[in-house]
Structure formats: structure tokens, C-alpha cells
Design an enzyme around this catalytic site. Structure first.
Site, mmCIF file in Angstrom:
data_model
loop_
_atom_site.group_PDB
_atom_site.id
_atom_site.type_symbol
_atom_site.label_atom_id
_atom_site.label_comp_id
_atom_site.label_asym_id
_atom_site.label_seq_id
_atom_site.Cartn_x
_atom_site.Cartn_y
_atom_site.Cartn_z
ATOM 1 N N PRO A 2 0.782 -1.114 0.025
ATOM 2 C CA PRO A 2 0.144 -0.398 0.079
ATOM 3 C C PRO A 2 1.071 1.393 -0.145
ATOM 4 O O PRO A 2 1.732 1.475 0.758
ATOM 5 C CB PRO A 2 -0.891 -0.121 1.268
ATOM 6 C CG PRO A 2 -0.716 -1.463 1.647
ATOM 7 C CD PRO A 2 0.490 -2.078 1.078
ATOM 8 N N GLU A 3 0.594 2.175 -0.789
ATOM 9 C CA GLU A 3 1.442 3.370 -0.783
ATOM 10 C C GLU A 3 0.326 4.449 -0.461
ATOM 11 O O GLU A 3 -0.865 4.239 -0.130
ATOM 12 C CB GLU A 3 1.646 3.767 -2.376
ATOM 13 C CG GLU A 3 2.880 2.503 -2.799
ATOM 14 C CD GLU A 3 3.348 2.730 -4.207
ATOM 15 O OE1 GLU A 3 3.181 3.847 -4.868
ATOM 16 O OE2 GLU A 3 3.539 1.675 -4.776
#
Ligand SMILES: [Zn+2]
Length: 274
Positions: A2-3
Site C-alpha cells: 500500500p502506498e
């Protein structure tokens, strides 16, 4: 992993469901996900109210009514979801925080355990992180990039330089900006930096609009997948035609990370780092 867009989506989905709720009980099945080690998380959380939830870089920062704060890092495979306490407990659920009367719980699940829960106390700052990309001005970005001899791809992955970008959105932003990933960061022209700054913001905003990219594990706070992976221009598209010029997307390995680009739209110049 996840960014920024995924973490923002988790925060946005959790906020209305956890804000001003009391943490009634904590069940911690793996203490090694808590940092610092041996910190008594249950004692510090039980009875407290969740006063705020926000994103900083790729971190989910939760503030309590007593002024203390902690953050959750999702690592590679982490999920932070809110669900009815009656739901079956999935394997690798390391923390369950029962809220209010205990009918719903906030659950942290992380099979590979690259993520974790980090106590900040009331004075702890996220001082190890660079500025937020959505607030960055071109002059600031130019200054940050001038200070490094690395390839632009590696520089943008460095959380101390800019907080929140990872492999997916760096590849996507470099494609939009028409910059080869191996170009030396300090060799970018002022015009290229302006284009890159615009491309980073535009890419992140679009990804947030599509609720992030689900390649494997990522889900938002309600357990729903993102849809931006269907709109990637280069990331995870090796061998597929470029959406602009139809050339095959290439994949190279840079610093042990996969890097995707279009060899025609992102031409390599003499100023490349290798
Ligand atoms: Zn192309």
C-alpha cells in the site's frame, strides 16, 4: 505494498466509523508487531477514545483523547479494517480493538509482518519523513532532487526525501512525465521537474479517486478492493502495449525493485545513472 492512495483510502473509510469511539478492550496475539518492543499497548489504549485518524506518508496515524498517538504501517500485506465483532477471526489477525460496547472491532491483520504498530506518545513526531507529495511545489522538488546522485526512480522511493510514494506510483508518475527511470535525479531540467511534480500529484489524485490499486492483499477499511490497477499505464504491464504509442512496456530491476517503463515515451538520455 500500500502506498499513499491506498493508505489515504483506508483512512477515509475508517474515519467515520472509528472517530470518537471508545477502545473497550484490546486483544493482542503477537507482541512482536508492537514497537518499541515490550511496550504495553493494551494498557495505553484501553478506555481511550479515538480523537483523530490521519495519513502521514504511508502511515495511518491515530490520535487518542489523552494526546498520545501511534501509527499503523501496513507493510506489504497489512490490513486495517473495521468489522462486526461477530465476524470470524481470520488467520494472521494480530490485534483486535473492540470499540464502544464491543459490537464492532478494528482489526489489524498482516500475514508477512512487514507492517506493525508504532507508539509515538504525545511528543513523538514523524520527523524521519520527507514532505507530502500532494503539497510539494516544483521549487521544493527541484531542491530535493539536486541533493542526490541517484537515479530518479530510487530517489522518489526514498521516504526521507518524499513521503508516501512507492514502486507503483513512482513508475506511473515517471511515465506520465515522460522521464526514463534511470535518469539521474539531479540531471532533470527545470521543465522536467515541473512536469514530474504535476505527474506525481495527478497520478496520486486519480489513484485516490479509484480507491487505490489492489494487486494482491490491499483492501480499504471496509474490506473493499481498489480499482486503479486496471488503469495503470506501466506498472505490472511488462510486455503489454503502451497506452500511448503501442510499444511493449519493459521491466528492469533497479535496487532489487521492479521498474516498468515505455522505452519510446520515456527515452533514455546520456544523463542516465547507468
Ligand atoms: Zn509509449
Amino acid at each position: 505494498m500500500p502506498e499513499l492512495p491506498e493508505v489515504q483510502t483506508v483512512v477515509d473509510t475508517l474515519r467515520p466509523r472509528v472517530l470518537n469511539r471508545i477502545i473497550r478492550a484490546i486483544e493482542l496475539s503477537r507482541t512482536d508487531i508492537v514497537h518499541p518492543a515490550a511496550f504495553d499497548l493494551a494498557a495505553s489504549l484501553t478506555g481511550r477514545t479515538i480523537a483523530a485518524i490521519a495519513r502521514r506518508g504511508k502511515r495511518i496515524v491515530i490520535s487518542l483523547d489523552d494526546g498520545n498517538r501511534f501509527y499503523v504501517h501496513l507493510g506489504m500485506t497489512g490490513r486495517l479494517t473495521i468489522e462486526p465483532s461477530a465476524n470470524a477471526i481470520e488467520k494472521h489477525t494480530h490485534l483486535i480493538a473492540k470499540l464502544d460496547e464491543g459490537e464492532v472491532s478494528l482489526r489489524f491483520r498482516d500475514p508477512r509482518r512487514f507492517g506493525g504498530i508504532f507508539w509515538l506518545s504525545s511528543s513523538g513526531q514523524s520527523g524521519d519523513l520527507g514532505p507530502e507529495p500532494l503539497k510539494l511545489r516544483p521549487v521544493q522538488l527541484a531542491r530535493l532532487l539536486r541533493g542526490t546522485t541517484r537515479a530518479i526512480k530510487s530517489a522518489l522511493l526514498d521516504q526521507r526525501l518524499i513521503a508516501g510514494l512507492g514502486n507503483i506510483y513512482v513508475d506511473e508518475a515517471l511515465f506520465v512525465a515522460g522521464i526514463h527511470p534511470l535518469t539521474r535525479a539531479r540531471a532533470l531540467s527545470a521543465e522536467q521537474v515541473r512536469r514530474l511534480n504535476r505527474a506525481i500529484k495527478g497520478t496520486l489524485r486519480r489513484a485516490i479517486r479509484y480507491r487505490g490499486s489492489t494487486l494482491r492483499d490491499y483492501v480499504d477499511g471496509n474490506g473493499a478492493s481498489g480499482a486503479f490497477q486496471l488503469r495503470h499505464c506501466v506498472y505490472d504491464r511488462e510486455g503489454e502495449p503502451c497506452r500511448t504509442c503501442k510499444m511493449s512496456i519493459r521491466r528492469i530491476v533497479l535496487g532489487r525493485r521492479s521498474t516498468h517503463f515505455c522505452p519510446r515515451c520515456q527515452r533514455r538520455s546520456m544523463k542516465c545513472a547507468r
